[in-house]
Write an enzyme that holds these catalytic residues in place. Sequence first.
Site, PDB file in Angstrom:
ATOM      1  N   ASP A  87       0.836  -1.216   0.000  1.00 41.69           N
ATOM      2  CA  ASP A  87       0.000   0.000   0.000  1.00 41.69           C
ATOM      3  C   ASP A  87       0.866   1.260   0.000  1.00 41.69           C
ATOM      4  O   ASP A  87       1.986   1.217   0.513  1.00 41.69           O
ATOM      5  CB  ASP A  87      -0.767   0.147   1.325  1.00 41.69           C
ATOM      6  CG  ASP A  87      -1.710  -0.982   1.562  1.00 41.69           C
ATOM      7  OD1 ASP A  87      -2.123  -1.601   0.595  1.00 41.69           O
ATOM      8  OD2 ASP A  87      -2.022  -1.200   2.750  1.00 41.69           O
TER       9      ASP A  87
HETATM   10  N1  URA Z   1      -0.909  -5.712   4.307  1.00 42.45           N
HETATM   11  C1  URA Z   1      -1.344  -4.452   4.272  1.00 42.45           C
HETATM   12  O1  URA Z   1      -2.307  -4.124   4.934  1.00 42.45           O
HETATM   13  N2  URA Z   1      -0.691  -3.560   3.506  1.00 42.45           N
HETATM   14  C2  URA Z   1       0.389  -3.885   2.755  1.00 42.45           C
HETATM   15  O2  URA Z   1       0.931  -3.030   2.083  1.00 42.45           O
HETATM   16  C3  URA Z   1       0.830  -5.210   2.800  1.00 42.45           C
HETATM   17  C4  URA Z   1       0.165  -6.100   3.593  1.00 42.45           C
END
Ligand code: URA
Length: 244
Positions: free
Chosen positions: A114
């Site tokens: 993310d």
């Molecule tokens: N889980 C999440 O919530 N975000 C990420 O970027 C990777 C795993």
Amino acid sequence: MRLNKYIANAGLASRRGADALIADGKVRVGGKVVRELGYDYDEAADGPVSVNGKTIAPAAADPSSGRTAAKKIYIALHKPKGYITTTKDERGRPTVMDLVADADARLFPIGRLDGPTTGLLLLTNDGDFAQRLAHPKHETVKTYRARVTGPLTKGKIERLRRGVDIGGYVTKPAEVEVVKQAERSMVIEIKIHEGKNRQVRKMFAAVGCKVVDLERTAVGAVRLGRLLPGHWRKLTLREIESLL
Ligand code: URA
């Protein structure tokens, strides 16, 4: 050995990334700032190298650790906050591709992190490798460090370990350990064997907690280690093989 190669071999950055660190005055040799690109470093005569004030342990700069397979390229990037994991963003936001442009290869990310998540992101130009790694049967372990707020009781940790419903999907068993307990937040290490969208954030939300910082510290046996934010390094042959 060239100073940039020494820094790259120690896993802090790519050679070009190391050049940028040298040009920025972030690198000291034997205590003195060196800004000369192409500096020929002699470990015995020059003394230790430090980057951003941290000394590189000589053993870490093993030249064999820089070996990579021919043609195909496999790299580890330390993704900073605010970069989007995509090859192109229609809204013109910074993408992880901006950070690996100097790798001179048509890379694509393996999986995604993310925007607000930091840490280890693997990229390659090897489509077969990426597909095999992303296949659910592979179950590559991904390790995250999450700083979370909200009361996280032993019972909730146990629920996270066993599996929680993240909106129509019950997560597979995970390893969950408390790393640090502060007054208002906790640092948790969580290892998951799958990679649903925003999985870690959703898992904590499912037990009433909020993730305020999230960093991926390892994918399988490949560790983020001392790689600097925004920098990348090539995976070693051993790391590539370990992922398969
Ligand atoms: N889980 C999440 O919530 N975000 C990420 O970027 C990777 C795993």
